[in-house]
Design an enzyme around this catalytic site. Sequence first.
Site, short mmCIF file in Angstrom:
data_model
loop_
_atom_site.label_atom_id
_atom_site.label_comp_id
_atom_site.label_asym_id
_atom_site.label_seq_id
_atom_site.Cartn_x
_atom_site.Cartn_y
_atom_site.Cartn_z
N SER A 124 20.89 47.34 83.25
CA SER A 124 21.77 48.22 83.30
C SER A 124 20.99 49.66 82.69
CB SER A 124 22.72 48.05 81.61
OG SER A 124 23.84 48.72 81.13
N TYR A 141 24.84 44.69 74.04
CA TYR A 141 24.52 44.30 75.37
C TYR A 141 23.12 45.58 75.78
CZ TYR A 141 25.73 45.50 80.33
OH TYR A 141 25.31 45.92 81.42
#
Length: 335
Positions: free
Chosen positions: A127, A152
Site C-alpha cells: 500500500s 494498517y
Amino acid sequence: MKILVTGAAGFIGMSTALRLLARGDEVVGIDNLNDYYEVSLKEARLAQLQPHANFRFIKLDIADRPGIEKLFADEKFDRVIHLAAQAGVRYSIKNPHAYVDSNLVGFVNILEGCRHNKVQHLVYASSSSVYGGNTRMPFSEHDSVDHPVSLYAATKKANELMAHTYSHLYGLPTTGLRFFTVYGPWGRPDMSPFLFAGAILNDRAIDVFNHGNMQRDFTYIDDIVEGVIRTMDRVAEPNPGYVPDEADPATSNVPYRVFNIGNNDPVQLLDFIGAIETGIGKKAEKRLLPMQDGDVPATYADTALLNEWVGFAPSTPIQEGVNRFVTWYRDYYKL
C-alpha cells in the site's frame, strides 16, 4: 496457469480474476466474506465470476492455518496473487487485532503455502500507506519507509519485510505492489469515491477532511489490474546491480521486488469531488473537517520502476475514470 487469487470477492480481487479468466487461466478464488462492509456487494462481485468454467470459489479465511495448508497441498498453484487483507487506515485505529490476524498471521500462512508447494511467484498487495510520514514527493521505492502513521501501514510494511525473508531463505520469488487510492466500478463502500457519490445522489452532506487540503494519486481499477497481471507474468529476480552497502529498499540480491502502482498525477481532493459532481450533474454540500488520525496530507507515486520492469504505468484520466464509476454506481443502486 493455475492461479490463486485471495480476496476474490474484493474490489481488486474480482477485477483481477476476471482478467485472468478472460485470457484463459484457471482461477481459484478465496475470501472469508466478512462484514467489514456490505456482504451483498461481495456476493454480487462473486456472481460476476462464478459463471466462468475456469473459476472456483472457496470460502476460507487466510488466518485459518490448517485450511490454507490444505488448500495449497490440494491445488498445487503455479502462481499466487494475494489481495486479501483487512483494509482501511481509520478502522485500524479502532480494531487493531483484525489487522494482526489477517495482515500478519494470514500473510505468513500464504508465504508458508507458497514455500512448501513450489509456487513460482507470489504477488501481493502492499500500500502507498507504507510511505507514512515521508514528505519528499513523488514517493519512490528507493526511499526508506520506516515511519508508518497507522497500524494498517505498519502491517503492509511488515508484509514486505516478511516477503523478503522468504525470498532470501527459500528462494521464493515475491513482488509487492504499493497501490495508490484505487477507484472505479465495483469499488469499496468505505472509500471516498463511494461515500461522495452516495451522499451527493441522496442529498446528504459529504465530510471533507483537512478542509479539502488533501492530495491523492487516484488510480483507476483497470490500470491496477494491468499492473498486477504484468508483474505476475514477470517473475521477480535478484537485482544483479544490487550493492549491499547501499541497501536500496526497492530491490535485493534475492528474487524480491516492490513497485508503486499509481497514476503519477496527484489530484486535490476538492478537484476529485468536482469530477464526481460533473459526472453526476449535481453539486455537493461539503462539511470541512480537520485531518483524521492516521491520514497523510498527500500521496504521489513515482512509477518509473514499474514502467521499466513491465513497460506499463497507469494513465487513465480522472474524469474518464470517475464517469465510468458514476455510471456503474447509478446502475448498481438503481439511482
